[in-house]
Design an enzyme around this catalytic site. Structure first.
Site, PDB file in Angstrom:
ATOM      1  N   ASP A 209       0.829  -1.203   0.000  1.00  0.00           N
ATOM      2  CA  ASP A 209       0.000   0.000   0.000  1.00  0.00           C
ATOM      3  C   ASP A 209       0.871   1.264   0.000  1.00  0.00           C
ATOM      4  O   ASP A 209       1.824   1.358   0.783  1.00  0.00           O
ATOM      5  CB  ASP A 209      -0.873  -0.038   1.270  1.00  0.00           C
ATOM      6  CG  ASP A 209      -1.997   0.957   1.255  1.00  0.00           C
ATOM      7  OD1 ASP A 209      -2.830   0.909   0.346  1.00  0.00           O
ATOM      8  OD2 ASP A 209      -2.040   1.801   2.175  1.00  0.00           O
ATOM      9  N   GLU A 273       1.999  -0.406  -4.808  1.00  0.00           N
ATOM     10  CA  GLU A 273       1.043   0.644  -5.191  1.00  0.00           C
ATOM     11  C   GLU A 273       1.859   1.926  -5.334  1.00  0.00           C
ATOM     12  O   GLU A 273       2.374   2.449  -4.343  1.00  0.00           O
ATOM     13  CB  GLU A 273      -0.058   0.832  -4.148  1.00  0.00           C
ATOM     14  CG  GLU A 273      -1.139   1.747  -4.697  1.00  0.00           C
ATOM     15  CD  GLU A 273      -2.019   2.423  -3.650  1.00  0.00           C
ATOM     16  OE1 GLU A 273      -3.089   2.928  -4.013  1.00  0.00           O
ATOM     17  OE2 GLU A 273      -1.632   2.481  -2.467  1.00  0.00           O
TER      18      GLU A 273
HETATM   19  C1  NOJ Z   1      -4.486   2.868  -0.920  1.00  0.00           C
HETATM   20  C2  NOJ Z   1      -5.583   1.869  -0.774  1.00  0.00           C
HETATM   21  O1  NOJ Z   1      -5.779   1.215  -2.002  1.00  0.00           O
HETATM   22  C3  NOJ Z   1      -6.799   2.636  -0.333  1.00  0.00           C
HETATM   23  O2  NOJ Z   1      -7.969   1.863  -0.381  1.00  0.00           O
HETATM   24  C4  NOJ Z   1      -6.531   3.159   1.052  1.00  0.00           C
HETATM   25  O3  NOJ Z   1      -7.625   3.968   1.463  1.00  0.00           O
HETATM   26  C5  NOJ Z   1      -5.255   4.003   1.091  1.00  0.00           C
HETATM   27  N1  NOJ Z   1      -4.181   3.412   0.367  1.00  0.00           N
HETATM   28  C6  NOJ Z   1      -4.785   4.186   2.505  1.00  0.00           C
HETATM   29  O4  NOJ Z   1      -4.282   2.979   3.012  1.00  0.00           O
END
Ligand code: NOJ
Length: 540
Positions: A209, A273
């Protein structure tokens, strides 16, 4: 299979040849009639995922969480969320998936924890707590305002004053998601241990993440103001995220994780990500062997469904990534409008073309649950909203619930997702035309197209790992070669067109009646049609 293709196959790591699938677990399948999907629901649909042909299954967070941000606020990195099942369930899922040739990736959330996590409870308890420095604390400015100008990516200041100790703590998302201090070696070691804990349980990788923001400027310097030349997000927030994102030191942490992953042979994959532009994205691959194995390409994900734009992004990605680094391509996720809405606007021809494109690029495709049946965003009424962003910003922004609604497995009450009289945690949509059950019976369906394209990819070395080369095509048509003998063409326009110089055979077309037909020179391509063909000699 020729000797050449066999040796190519032998050399490909599983995450290069694989097709990934994101399970948003709360909305996948509910086995205990509480309206929430669970781990047993994934186990119950492994037959389906095996039939579909996916080989990497990324589970959205399964760890304990008070769900301020639906699992992305972790309260215990070593325990399973009780709504989702037990550790024994997860162990069984890993083993059962592995038996079917699929591997499980977990969602790792290292930037922040829940404010309920014991680490933060300890940290906030006093300025002298041994864990104080595990989070980012700073004094107010003399006028009492936050330590700097950083804004949360969920809006508002990135700092909250904690009255107990009269210092601010940093949170790049909700106030209930305090950011960890990645300058602290104990934090780094705690995460080393978390990665090893899950790898020891048989997990084959992590989707990481917001992995680009975990290290912040040590001096907490103010971000500079945005200019008219900046991207929309910087302009929205009024500042460029120079000091709270993409800091050079983040690469030390990623390299550290890569060493841990590599210690498991080539089993464990790091999928980041990385919401950054392509130049910065390339940096997260390091030298091509020492940072992320795969990194999500947000310019591609957020591009319009337009041949020129997508082609340029794909080609720039190919030219910027180091060595043989593997791109990752996705059209939807739990944060973004689904591609059948955003790219296709509900037009099934466009969904079919999008799926063919995704599955025929050089790189690892990552489908989001529902992509394979053309599921569109499902509007969620204000009173049913669950996403904190929708709740906070409605009606200006409806949040992310529309892309998180349950899988429509069958056209019946509960949708095959949950019991007939159970109210699912988010409303069901797509039952009328899109269910898995209906599409499995229909050879012309999007689901069968997805399954067949994935199958073709598995048996075609050119599609798994052949190089990409752009081909000449009329305006609005994107045509490319993969490897030696495979050509892909997609018509991104409302007009029929003709491709020249293709001799061979269509393997799969979005118009399935054309499968297996031969090509001799001029090839007609209908509006929003896509095809993949085996060809002989090609014009250079
Ligand atoms: C990215 C995640 O995909 C999302 O759903 C989340 O709210 C944020 N990061 C914070 O962790």
């Amino acid at each position: 299979m020729s000797r050449r293709s066999r040796s190519t196959l032998d050399r490909e790591p599983w995450w290069v040849s694989g097709v990934f699938y994101q399970v948003y677990i709360r909305s996948f399948a509910d086995t205990n009639d509480d309206g929430i999907g669970d781990i047993n629901g994934v186990i119950g649909h492994l037959d389906y995922l095996e039939w579909l042909g996916v080989t990497g299954i990324w589970l959205s967070p399964v760890t304990t969480s008070p769900d301020a941000d639906w699992g992305y606020d972790v309260a215990d990195y070593h325990a399973i969320h009780r709504d989702l099942g037990s550790m024994a369930d997860l162990d069984l899922l890993i083993a059962s998936a592995n038996q079917r040739g699929a591997r499980i990736l977990l969602d790792l959330v290292p930037n922040h924890t829940s404010d309920q996590h014991q680490w933060f409870v300890d940290s906030r308890s006093s300025r002298t707590s041994p864990r104080r420095d595990w989070y980012v604390w700073a004094d107010p400015k003399p006028d009492g305002s936050p330590p700097n100008n950083w804004v949360s990516s969920f809006g508002g200041p990135a700092w909250t004053l904690d009255p107990l100790t009269d210092q601010y703590y940093l949170h790049n998302h909700l106030a209930a998601q305090p950011d960890l201090n990645w300058w602290n070696e104990d934090v780094r070691q705690a995460f080393d241990e978390i990665l090893c804990f899950w790898m020891d349980r048989g997990v084959s990788g992590f989707r990481i993440d917001v992995c680009n923001i975990i290290v912040k400027d040590a001096e907490l310097r103010d971000n500079p103001p945005a200019t008219v030349h900046d991207d929309w997000e910087s302009r929205l927030f009024g500042q460029r995220p120079v000091y709270n994102a993409n800091r050079p030191e983040v690469h030390d942490v990623i390299r550290r994780w890569r060493r841990l992953a590599d210690a498991r042979g080539d089993r464990c994959v790091l999928l980041g990500e990385t919401p950054v532009d392509i130049g910065v994205l390339a940096e997260y691959y390091g030298d091509g062997t020492d940072e992320l194995h795969l990194a999500f390409n947000f310019p591609f994900l957020s591009a319009p469904f337009d041949a020129e734009t997508l082609r340029m992004i794909v080609e720039e990605t190919g030219s910027r990534l180091p060595g043989n680094a593997q791109p990752a391509w996705t059209g939807s996720n739990h944060d973004m409008s689904r591609f059948s809405t955003r790219w296709a606007d509900g037009d099934i021809r466009k969904s079919r073309a999008a799926l063919l494109m995704l599955l025929c690029l050089r790189g690892t495709p990552v489908l989001y649950q529902g992509d394979e049946i053309g599921l569109c965003d499902v509007p969620v009424a204000h009173e049913d909203m669950r996403d904190p962003l929708g709740v906070a910003y409605w009606p200006a922004y409806a949040g992310r619930d529309a892309m998180r609604t349950p899988m429509p497995w069958k056209n019946e009450p509960g949708g095959g997702f949950t019991g007939p009289s159970v109210r699912p945690w988010l409303p069901l949509g797509g039952l009328e035309s899109k269910t898995v059950e209906d599409q499995r019976k229909d050879p012309g369906s999007l689901l069968i197209l997805a399954r067949d394209l994935i199958g073709l990819r598995h048996i075609t070395p050119d599609l798994r790992s052949g190089r990409y080369a752009s081909l000449q095509a009329p305006h609005g048509i994107w045509s490319w070669r993969r490897g030696e003998n495979t050509v892909v063409a997609v018509n991104f326009t409302d007009n029929a067109a003709t491709l020249e110089g293709l001799e061979g055979e269509i393997l799969i077309a979005t118009d399935r009646a054309r499968d297996g037909t031969s090509l001799s020179g001029s090839v007609a391509i209908s509006p929003w049609e896509g095809l993949v063909a085996r060809v002989g000699s090609l014009p250079e």
